[in-house]
Design a protein around this motif. Structure first.
Motif, PDB file in Angstrom:
ATOM      1  N   LEU A 440     -34.630   7.149  41.175  1.00 36.17           N
ATOM      2  CA  LEU A 440     -34.059   5.852  41.525  1.00 36.17           C
ATOM      3  C   LEU A 440     -33.607   5.798  42.977  1.00 36.17           C
ATOM      4  N   LYS A 441     -33.256   6.944  43.511  1.00 32.21           N
ATOM      5  CA  LYS A 441     -32.859   6.979  44.921  1.00 32.21           C
ATOM      6  C   LYS A 441     -34.022   6.793  45.878  1.00 32.21           C
ATOM      7  N   GLN A 442     -35.246   7.056  45.380  1.00 32.12           N
ATOM      8  CA  GLN A 442     -36.421   6.980  46.258  1.00 32.12           C
ATOM      9  C   GLN A 442     -37.014   5.569  46.336  1.00 32.12           C
ATOM     10  N   ILE A 443     -36.438   4.620  45.605  1.00 36.84           N
ATOM     11  CA  ILE A 443     -37.003   3.265  45.608  1.00 36.84           C
ATOM     12  C   ILE A 443     -36.852   2.615  46.978  1.00 36.84           C
ATOM     13  N   HIS A 444     -35.775   2.931  47.681  1.00 40.58           N
ATOM     14  CA  HIS A 444     -35.499   2.318  48.976  1.00 40.58           C
ATOM     15  C   HIS A 444     -36.140   3.081  50.126  1.00 40.58           C
ATOM     16  N   SER A 445     -37.003   4.028  49.829  1.00 40.03           N
ATOM     17  CA  SER A 445     -37.663   4.800  50.884  1.00 40.03           C
ATOM     18  C   SER A 445     -38.702   3.940  51.588  1.00 40.03           C
ATOM     19  N   THR A 446     -38.973   4.308  52.815  1.00 42.53           N
ATOM     20  CA  THR A 446     -39.998   3.592  53.592  1.00 42.53           C
ATOM     21  C   THR A 446     -41.406   4.117  53.310  1.00 42.53           C
ATOM     22  N   ASP A 447     -41.488   5.214  52.609  1.00 43.26           N
ATOM     23  CA  ASP A 447     -42.798   5.779  52.271  1.00 43.26           C
ATOM     24  C   ASP A 447     -43.344   5.039  51.058  1.00 43.26           C
ATOM     25  N   HIS A 448     -44.389   4.290  51.247  1.00 39.28           N
ATOM     26  CA  HIS A 448     -44.951   3.495  50.166  1.00 39.28           C
ATOM     27  C   HIS A 448     -45.471   4.380  49.032  1.00 39.28           C
ATOM     28  N   THR A 449     -46.057   5.522  49.391  1.00 39.50           N
ATOM     29  CA  THR A 449     -46.593   6.419  48.360  1.00 39.50           C
ATOM     30  C   THR A 449     -45.478   6.961  47.482  1.00 39.50           C
ATOM     31  N   LEU A 450     -44.382   7.368  48.107  1.00 40.95           N
ATOM     32  CA  LEU A 450     -43.249   7.911  47.356  1.00 40.95           C
ATOM     33  C   LEU A 450     -42.653   6.847  46.444  1.00 40.95           C
ATOM     34  N   VAL A 451     -42.483   5.617  46.952  1.00 39.87           N
ATOM     35  CA  VAL A 451     -41.887   4.553  46.156  1.00 39.87           C
ATOM     36  C   VAL A 451     -42.784   4.180  44.980  1.00 39.87           C
ATOM     37  N   GLY A 452     -44.079   4.033  45.249  1.00 40.19           N
ATOM     38  CA  GLY A 452     -44.996   3.641  44.185  1.00 40.19           C
ATOM     39  C   GLY A 452     -45.084   4.677  43.076  1.00 40.19           C
ATOM     40  N   GLU A 453     -45.215   5.937  43.451  1.00 40.33           N
ATOM     41  CA  GLU A 453     -45.296   6.983  42.440  1.00 40.33           C
ATOM     42  C   GLU A 453     -43.976   7.164  41.715  1.00 40.33           C
ATOM     43  N   SER A 454     -42.863   6.957  42.413  1.00 45.21           N
ATOM     44  CA  SER A 454     -41.556   7.098  41.757  1.00 45.21           C
ATOM     45  C   SER A 454     -41.362   6.033  40.694  1.00 45.21           C
ATOM     46  N   LEU A 455     -41.752   4.794  40.995  1.00 44.70           N
ATOM     47  CA  LEU A 455     -41.620   3.731  40.009  1.00 44.70           C
ATOM     48  C   LEU A 455     -42.548   3.938  38.819  1.00 44.70           C
ATOM     49  N   THR A 456     -43.701   4.492  39.093  1.00 47.96           N
ATOM     50  CA  THR A 456     -44.612   4.791  37.974  1.00 47.96           C
ATOM     51  C   THR A 456     -44.002   5.825  37.042  1.00 47.96           C
ATOM     52  N   VAL A 457     -43.392   6.847  37.600  1.00 48.33           N
ATOM     53  CA  VAL A 457     -42.767   7.877  36.779  1.00 48.33           C
ATOM     54  C   VAL A 457     -41.530   7.317  36.071  1.00 48.33           C
ATOM     55  N   ILE A 458     -40.787   6.448  36.756  1.00 46.66           N
ATOM     56  CA  ILE A 458     -39.624   5.822  36.119  1.00 46.66           C
ATOM     57  C   ILE A 458     -40.054   5.008  34.899  1.00 46.66           C
ATOM     58  N   ARG A 459     -41.147   4.284  35.043  1.00 47.47           N
ATOM     59  CA  ARG A 459     -41.657   3.500  33.917  1.00 47.47           C
ATOM     60  C   ARG A 459     -41.991   4.400  32.734  1.00 47.47           C
ATOM     61  N   TYR A 460     -42.592   5.571  33.010  1.00 46.80           N
ATOM     62  CA  TYR A 460     -42.905   6.514  31.934  1.00 46.80           C
ATOM     63  C   TYR A 460     -41.633   7.002  31.249  1.00 46.80           C
ATOM     64  N   ILE A 461     -40.629   7.331  32.039  1.00 46.50           N
ATOM     65  CA  ILE A 461     -39.398   7.882  31.465  1.00 46.50           C
ATOM     66  C   ILE A 461     -38.668   6.830  30.633  1.00 46.50           C
ATOM     67  N   ILE A 462     -38.634   5.593  31.124  1.00 38.99           N
ATOM     68  CA  ILE A 462     -37.942   4.527  30.386  1.00 38.99           C
ATOM     69  C   ILE A 462     -38.644   4.232  29.075  1.00 38.99           C
ATOM     70  N   GLN A 463     -39.948   4.249  29.073  1.00 43.12           N
ATOM     71  CA  GLN A 463     -40.685   3.939  27.860  1.00 43.12           C
ATOM     72  C   GLN A 463     -40.529   4.993  26.777  1.00 43.12           C
ATOM     73  N   LEU A 464     -40.074   6.187  27.150  1.00 43.60           N
ATOM     74  CA  LEU A 464     -39.852   7.221  26.145  1.00 43.60           C
ATOM     75  C   LEU A 464     -38.725   6.819  25.192  1.00 43.60           C
ATOM     76  N   SER A 465     -37.674   6.176  25.731  1.00 45.32           N
ATOM     77  CA  SER A 465     -36.553   5.674  24.903  1.00 45.32           C
ATOM     78  C   SER A 465     -36.022   4.393  25.541  1.00 45.32           C
ATOM     79  N   PRO A 466     -36.622   3.255  25.241  1.00 45.41           N
ATOM     80  CA  PRO A 466     -36.253   1.996  25.929  1.00 45.41           C
ATOM     81  C   PRO A 466     -34.796   1.595  25.731  1.00 45.41           C
ATOM     82  N   LYS A 467     -34.229   1.743  24.527  1.00 44.76           N
ATOM     83  CA  LYS A 467     -32.872   1.278  24.274  1.00 44.76           C
ATOM     84  C   LYS A 467     -31.826   2.060  25.051  1.00 44.76           C
ATOM     85  N   ASP A 468     -32.158   3.253  25.481  1.00 45.20           N
ATOM     86  CA  ASP A 468     -31.196   4.079  26.230  1.00 45.20           C
ATOM     87  C   ASP A 468     -31.228   3.806  27.725  1.00 45.20           C
ATOM     88  N   HIS A 469     -32.138   2.945  28.192  1.00 44.91           N
ATOM     89  CA  HIS A 469     -32.284   2.739  29.631  1.00 44.91           C
ATOM     90  C   HIS A 469     -32.182   1.267  30.020  1.00 44.91           C
TER      91      HIS A 469
END
Length: 824
Positions: A440-469
């Protein structure tokens, strides 16, 4: 003395001048051939047709140079073939290399050298014999297949291991040339597989794998011998032998099993110790033949050849996977110091082993750290090996290393590091929360690759247990205002739409903000905004009460815009209008689809099925996932498009008895074990005797006793068996027969010697005194003249004696011999 020294000096000076002149002429001749890197055909042919071996060698070197440059030198084929019987070994080697290269193109001319090559099979030099069978099998002309078979038949019994090894290679080439001779070649190959030289076994096994890999029954009596000589076989032969023995064991050797074993603590009085005694331990029990193979193969893990190490690892992994295989880690890690090509292959195999057992490489995580000099492919495999070997005890070390890679300037390394963090998050919920906080800290980064891949991984983690996130989704919605990367904005909007049914207060506000700058958004972001609007409206019409006037809506051809009674209706219609006039065809079609589906409540079930369908929990597998069934060291692990063409056979439930692997010990008879005792010749009783008596003695010697005849027959038979086919009887049986024959021979010799001694004594009575030698010679000459029927000299009688006289003389001698033998 001075003159001799001056002569010697003059001779040496003359020899020196001649040597210098010869060297100068040779340099001139060599320099004239191939000036400026161009070889003239006329000069090359002149050297090839020369009478001197040195000039032939120069010509063949010129042809070898042109061959190395890729030039076509088929025009020299007739000239090269003439030198196939050259005396110099270097010339003959180059000629054989030329024939191997162009023999198939010029098959008619290549047949001219077959005779010379066949003669080389009988050469005294084993290297020449080996080269001859190699070239003979390398000329791919189907018409010479019978000749190749004859050459192989002669070479497999050669005294030199070099020739037998060349014969093993020739069997494979002959099979490629004519597959109808398979049975004959398999018979020859069986002889080489039983060879006692480790130099031959490696090539024989390679040929066995190529022509008849399923004939594992041919290895029964050779199994234990191969285990004993495994360390002595050449490296590439070891790879084939290890693979072959692995397959043999799975078919003919019982599989190892875990056996429970109780602790023996009979004298313990403590209750706790008694409980421990009841506990059972498990020991891995294996067959003795399998244990022999494992003990012989374990030292090969230290081989300098990486292929041998991988083949040995495959053997242990395929035969004893349940055992403790922690010793396989250091040999594989040691290969990571090799060149990049070898590192790539080794890391691909390490990834597969780590999938099967993640604790195997846990102590060696530091060897998988990425260096700046590593290629992208090797860096990807090292990161994969780090994540596969990661556990709860080592996750802190691995995550800190991956987070460091995520800040790199290399975009490829950044993407792989963030994806690896997502794979580490699957270990446990605690690790997932830790990874999510960092991402979540990497969302505000200027590196587009880092931000895009971080959000993709965040989506995976949230979908594992949606009610907890749900709070995490709210944080992402707040971060949407500051996010500038189109991929990041699209991912956040998608996540909000997925939680529209849970977090009802978040999604409408996000949609309102997105509608303000809809025209300035990227195409992917616009698609996610339209999808968010459709999802929200599907939940809205699902809860809206059913209208009473359904008939009027069905009669209308086009859907009408609803009255602005609810802000949700207005927001949805506004988004659809914005999409209707967009320049993207895909966006306009998508908006038209959603509007038609959501136009009435009757289509609500279809809209729910389309927009609210539950999605499975995402799983981020390792890139090597799915390759567990590949063999360690196979090309399928490196090349994804290559399948494993030769999978391992399954373990056999019905294995034969271990006695089939007992080596057949041939009881070889010593060379001179069956030879009879040498019969000593009888000593001469007198130096000079009368001719007639001398002839009688010679006749008696020609009439040999039966014992001597039998001894000589046995002697010749034994030599024939020694130099031809081996004797059929064994040594102990022959020794017993010899003892019986010796007793019979001694009895017969005693009888024969008594009669012979009496005859010799009677004949030699007149010649005991040496003083009367001259008188006896005169008497012999007189009596000979009388018997020959004329008065001439001895020389005249011998020269002019007719055939009739010779016949009568022989008849009289034979009669005398028969009379003496009969006791007269």
């Amino acid at each position: 003395m001075a003159e001799s020294l001056s002569k010697i000096t003059a001779i040496f000076e003359t020899a020196k001048e001649l040597t210098m002149e010869a060297a100068a002429s040779a340099r001139t001749a060599t320099a004239s051939l191939g000036e400026d890197g161009v070889f003239r055909q006329r000069d090359v042919q002149r050297y090839l047709n020369s009478r001197h071996e040195k000039e032939k060698l120069v010509g063949m070197k010129a042809i070898a140079t042109m061959m190395s440059k890729g030039q076509d030198v088929t025009e020299y084929f007739p000239d090269v073939v003439k030198n196939s019987a050259a005396q110099t070994l270097e010339v003959r080697k180059l000629v054989y290399i030329y024939l191997l290269r162009y023999g198939q193109q010029e098959s008619d001319l290549a047949l001219l050298s077959i005779n010379a090559i066949q003669k080389s099979l009988g050469d005294q030099n084993p290297q020449i014999r080996a080269m001859a069978i190699k070239v003979l099998s390398g000329i791919k002309v189907p018409s010479i297949a019978p000749i190749i078979l004859l050459g192989i038949r002669k070479s497999i019994v050669d005294m030199s291991a070099i020739v037998r090894r060349a014969a093993a290679v020739a069997i494979g080439k002959c099979f490629e040339l004519d597959k109808s001779n398979l049975e004959t070649l398999v018979g020859y190959l069986a002889t080489l597989l039983a060879d006692k030289s480790f130099y031959v076994v490696g090539s024989a096994v390679q040929t066995f794998v190529n022509i008849c890999p399923d004939r594992l029954d041919m290895l029964h009596t050779n199994y234990r011998r191969y285990c004993n000589m495994l360390a002595d076989i050449e490296e590439w032969g070891q790879v084939c032998v290890l693979d072959m023995l692995t397959r043999y064991v799975r078919v003919y050797v019982p599989k190892g099993s875990m056996v429970k074993k109780q602790k023996d603590e009979f004298y313990s009085d403590d209750e706790e110790s008694g409980k421990e005694a009841e506990e059972q331990q498990e020991d891995f029990v294996i067959d003795p033949d399998l244990e022999m193979l494992l003990a012989a193969a374990k030292p090969l893990l230290q081989s300098r050849n990486s292929a041998v190490v991988l083949a040995t690892v495959n053997l242990f992994n395929a035969l004893v996977p349940e055992a403790d295989l922690s010793f396989l880690g250091p040999p594989l890690v040691r290969l990571l110091s090799r060149p990049s090509e070898i590192q790539y292959v080794v890391l691909s195999n390490i990834a597969v082993l780590a999938i099967q057992n993640n604790e195997l490489f846990a102590p060696y995580l530091k060897y998988f750290y990425v260096f700046p000099s590593d290629t992208p492919e090797i860096a990807k495999l090292k990161i994969e090996a780090l994540t596969l070997s990661c556990s709860e005890s080592t996750v802190s070390e691995v995550l800190s290393e991956l987070q460091y890679y995520a800040t790199s300037v290399d975009k490829f390394l950044v993407a792989e590091a963030v994806r690896a963090i997502g794979r580490c998050a699957q270990i446990s919920n605690e690790i997932a929360r830790r990874c999510l906080r960092w991402l979540l800290k990497q969302i505000h980064s200027t590196d587009h690759t880092l931000v895009g891949e971080s959000l993709t991984v965040i989506r995976y983690i949230i979908q594992l247990s949606p009610k907890d996130h749900i709070k995490t989704v709210a944080k992402l919605a707040v971060a949407l205002d500051s996010a500038t990367v189109s991929l990041a904005r699209a991912s956040i909007i998608w996540l909000v739409g997925e939680f529209a049914g849970i977090a009802r207060y978040i999604a409408p506000d996000v949609l309102r903000k997105c509608a303000k700058n809809f025209a300035d958004e990227d195409k992917n972001t616009k698609l996610q905004i339209v999808l968010l609007a459709a999802k929200l409206y599907s939940y809205y019409i699902e809860e809206k009460p059913v209208q009473e006037d359904q008939e009027q809506e069905d009669q209308q051809l086009e859907p009408t815009i609803r009255p602005p009674a609810d802000p949700m209706d207005l927001l949805f219609d506004y988004i659809m209008l914005l999409a209707r006039y967009d320049t993207s065809y895909d966006l306009r079609d998508r908006a038209r689809l959603y509007k038609s589906v959501l136009s009435s409540q009757s289509s609500a079930p279809i809209a729910k099925l389309l927009l609210q369908a539950p999605k499975p929990s995402p799983h981020a597998p390792s890139p090597s996932q799915g390759k567990e069934n590949f063999l360690i060291g196979s090309s399928g692990l490196v090349c994804a498009r290559i399948s494993d063409t030769r999978p391992l056979p399954p373990w056999s439930s019905d294995t034969p008895d271990a006695s089939i692997r007992d080596e057949i010990k041939s009881e070889e008879t010593p060379v001179f074990a069956s030879l009879p005792k040498k019969v000593k010749p009888k000593a001469k009783k007198g130096k000079k005797e009368i001719k007639k008596k001398k002839v009688v003695v010679e006749k008696l010697k020609q009439v040999k006793p039966k014992s001597v005849k039998k001894a000589e027959e046995d002697y010749h038979t034994t030599l024939d068996e020694f130099f031809g086919e081996p004797a059929a009887t064994s040594a102990p049986v022959m020794m017993e027969e010899e003892e019986d024959s010796e007793q019979q021979e001694e009895e017969e010799e005693e009888e024969d010697s008594e009669s012979e001694v009496e005859i010799i004594v009677e004949v030699s009575d007149d010649s005991e005194e040496e003083d009367g030698e001259d008188d006896s010679e005169d008497e012999i000459s007189e009596e000979d003249d009388e018997n020959e029927g004329g008065g001439g000299s001895e020389e005249e009688g011998s020269e002019s004696g007719s055939d009739d006289q010779g016949e009568t003389e022989d008849e009289s001698d034979d009669a005398a011999a028969r009379g003496l033998l009969s006791g007269q």
